[in-house]
Scaffold this motif. Structure first.
Motif, short mmCIF file in Angstrom:
data_model
loop_
_atom_site.label_atom_id
_atom_site.label_comp_id
_atom_site.label_asym_id
_atom_site.label_seq_id
_atom_site.Cartn_x
_atom_site.Cartn_y
_atom_site.Cartn_z
N LEU A 1 52.60 38.12 35.93
CA LEU A 1 52.71 36.81 35.28
C LEU A 1 51.88 35.77 36.01
CD1 LEU A 1 54.14 35.13 33.06
CD2 LEU A 1 55.95 34.66 34.72
N VAL A 2 51.99 35.73 37.34
CA VAL A 2 51.23 34.77 38.14
C VAL A 2 49.73 35.05 38.02
CG1 VAL A 2 50.78 33.94 40.49
CG2 VAL A 2 53.12 34.34 39.74
N THR A 3 49.37 36.34 38.02
CA THR A 3 47.95 36.72 37.91
C THR A 3 47.35 36.22 36.61
OG1 THR A 3 48.29 38.70 39.25
CG2 THR A 3 46.35 38.66 37.85
N VAL A 4 48.02 36.51 35.50
CA VAL A 4 47.48 36.13 34.18
C VAL A 4 47.45 34.61 34.02
CG1 VAL A 4 47.88 36.24 31.69
CG2 VAL A 4 48.19 38.29 33.10
N SER B 1 37.16 38.91 52.10
CA SER B 1 37.82 39.62 53.19
C SER B 1 38.99 40.46 52.70
CB SER B 1 38.30 38.63 54.26
OG SER B 1 37.23 37.86 54.76
N LEU B 2 39.81 39.88 51.81
CA LEU B 2 40.96 40.61 51.27
C LEU B 2 40.51 41.81 50.43
CD1 LEU B 2 43.33 37.69 50.15
CD2 LEU B 2 43.81 39.39 51.92
N PHE C 1 38.35 36.04 34.79
CA PHE C 1 38.45 36.97 33.66
C PHE C 1 38.49 38.41 34.15
CE2 PHE C 1 36.30 39.62 30.42
CZ PHE C 1 37.23 39.50 29.40
N LEU C 2 37.64 38.74 35.14
CA LEU C 2 37.63 40.08 35.71
C LEU C 2 38.97 40.42 36.36
CD1 LEU C 2 34.16 40.69 37.44
CD2 LEU C 2 35.35 42.23 35.88
N ASP C 3 39.57 39.44 37.05
CA ASP C 3 40.85 39.68 37.71
C ASP C 3 41.96 40.01 36.72
OD1 ASP C 3 40.07 39.45 40.36
OD2 ASP C 3 40.34 37.29 40.42
N ILE C 4 41.96 39.32 35.57
CA ILE C 4 42.95 39.63 34.53
C ILE C 4 42.75 41.06 34.02
CG2 ILE C 4 43.73 39.07 32.21
CD1 ILE C 4 43.09 36.15 32.80
N CYS C 5 41.50 41.42 33.75
CA CYS C 5 41.21 42.78 33.27
C CYS C 5 41.54 43.82 34.33
CB CYS C 5 39.73 42.89 32.89
SG CYS C 5 39.21 41.82 31.53
N TYR C 6 41.19 43.53 35.57
CA TYR C 6 41.38 44.46 36.69
C TYR C 6 42.85 44.79 36.90
CZ TYR C 6 40.45 46.33 41.40
OH TYR C 6 40.34 47.13 42.52
N SER C 7 43.69 43.76 36.91
CA SER C 7 45.12 43.99 37.12
C SER C 7 45.77 44.61 35.88
CB SER C 7 45.84 42.69 37.48
OG SER C 7 45.68 41.72 36.46
N SER C 8 45.22 44.35 34.69
CA SER C 8 45.79 44.89 33.46
C SER C 8 45.54 46.40 33.31
CB SER C 8 45.21 44.17 32.24
OG SER C 8 45.56 42.81 32.24
N VAL C 9 44.60 46.94 34.07
CA VAL C 9 44.35 48.37 34.02
C VAL C 9 45.51 49.15 34.64
CG1 VAL C 9 42.84 50.22 34.87
CG2 VAL C 9 41.85 48.10 34.05
N THR C 10 46.13 48.60 35.67
CA THR C 10 47.16 49.33 36.42
C THR C 10 48.58 48.80 36.25
OG1 THR C 10 46.67 47.97 38.36
CG2 THR C 10 45.52 50.09 38.17
N VAL D 1 47.58 42.63 44.24
CA VAL D 1 47.86 41.36 44.92
C VAL D 1 46.63 40.45 44.96
CG1 VAL D 1 48.64 40.29 47.07
CG2 VAL D 1 49.68 42.42 46.30
N THR D 2 45.46 41.00 45.26
CA THR D 2 44.24 40.17 45.36
C THR D 2 43.92 39.43 44.07
OG1 THR D 2 43.35 41.66 47.05
CG2 THR D 2 41.81 40.17 45.98
N PRO D 3 43.98 40.07 42.88
CA PRO D 3 43.75 39.31 41.65
C PRO D 3 44.73 38.16 41.45
CG PRO D 3 43.60 41.65 41.20
CD PRO D 3 44.11 41.52 42.59
N MET D 4 45.95 38.29 42.00
CA MET D 4 46.92 37.21 41.91
C MET D 4 46.58 36.08 42.88
SD MET D 4 50.97 37.20 42.96
CE MET D 4 50.51 37.37 44.69
N LEU D 5 46.09 36.46 44.07
CA LEU D 5 45.82 35.46 45.10
C LEU D 5 44.54 34.65 44.85
CD1 LEU D 5 46.74 37.39 48.39
CD2 LEU D 5 48.07 35.63 47.22
#
Length: 313
Positions: free
Chosen positions: A41-44, A253-254, A73-82, A285-289
């Motif tokens: 939820l926080v990521t999206v 770094s993360l 946009f990439l982070d939303i897609c990236y986390s939505s894969v898993t 976690v990284t896409p959320m941060l």
């Protein structure tokens, strides 16, 4: 489905894999489900906020924020894969994934991950031009150049992941078909493969992944070596400009740090749980941060958020 039902046999083309996940205890499943739901939820919402701000606020219509919008946009897609699959498996008695679904997940995971690596390198190059060549920056980082860099990021990630997914799909599997992980990932499929050419397949797959990851990391590193040199040489003016790089450095770094530990450092059988934790760090976690880091450490983004809130009030 019981893990014992996945018995060893002469299987060359499996139809199903069993994902062992983290824990089968009910309380642990409830806790993890709530935890992952909150993260997703926080990521999206966080990345949608960044994308909306970049789109609406004219003060953010610059190359740096153009790249940041694509990163969100990439982070939303990236986390939505898993994450949706992990959430679905939290209470499911059958933590299975089809062979086609597993290869598809690997393709998109590597595609978005590789594209993000290249995009982070493009963002470092943008900061290099802005700080080391400020007078020529508008001409060098034109709108056309920004679109070209984003296109190269997407194409390189897509091409590399397509080859890796194809090679992984052709691996023979004659083991138990149990993947001791939260989702399908190349290193964990190599562990259950019985290919006589396993070392060659592993070297090929890691070379392809390394070309994108190491290449983009080296580009980022070289850019920041020049940036730090310019800051030390020119003094206070560039030090203020360097403040815009701290968010990007934290994200780099993360992302690269956790990925390097999982893919490059050899692990013993006793480090399986640590592998899962590190995988969650760079995959979930990284896409959320990322939006949190850019919001807290960037005065222009914070200003855009305040203006948006004031308009709402």
């Amino acid at each position: 489905m019981n893990p014992e039902s996945f018995q060893r046999g002469n299987i060359s083309s499996p139809t199903m894999f069993l994902l062992l996940g983290v824990s089968s205890a009910y309380r642990a499943q409830v806790t993890l489900c709530l935890f992952f739901s909150l993260i997703y939820l926080v990521t999206v919402l966080g990345n949608l906020l960044i994308m909306t701000l970049v789109w609406l606020d004219t003060h953010l219509h610059s190359p740096m924020y153009f790249f940041l919008g694509h990163l969100s946009f990439l982070d939303i897609c990236y986390s939505s894969v898993t994450l949706p699959k992990i959430l679905g498996d939290s209470f499911s008695p059958q933590r299975t994934i089809s062979f086609v679904g597993c290869i598809t997940q690997i393709y998109f995971f590597l595609c978005f991950g590789g594209s993000e690596c290249m995009l982070l390198a493009a963002m470092a190059y943008d900061r290099f031009l802005a700080i080391c060549h400020p007078l020529h920056y508008p001409a060098l980082m034109s709108k056309k150049m920004c679109h070209c860099l984003v296109a190269v990021s997407w194409l390189s990630g897509s091409f590399s992941s397509l080859i890796q997914a194809f090679l992984t799909a052709r691996l023979p599997f004659c083991g138990s078909n149990m993947i001791d992980h939260l989702f399908c990932e190349v290193p964990f499929l190599l562990k259950v493969s019985c290919s006589p050419n396993a070392p060659l397949n592993k070297a090929t797959l890691y070379t392809l992944a390394g070309t994108i990851a190491v290449g983009s990391f080296l580009l980022t590193l070289v850019s920041y070596i020049h940036i730090i040199g310019a800051v030390l040489q020119k003094g206070a003016g560039t030090q203020r400009a360097f403040a815009t790089c701290t968010s990007h450095l934290t994200v780099v770094s993360l992302f690269f740090g956790a990925g390097a530990i999982v893919y490059l450092v050899p692990h013993s059988s006793s480090s399986k749980e640590m592998d899962k934790v590190l995988a969650l760090l760079y995959a979930v976690v990284t896409p959320m941060l990322n939006p949190i880091i850019y919001s807290l450490r960037n005065s222009e983004v914070k200003g855009a958020i305040r203006k948006t809130l004031n308009r709402g009030v």
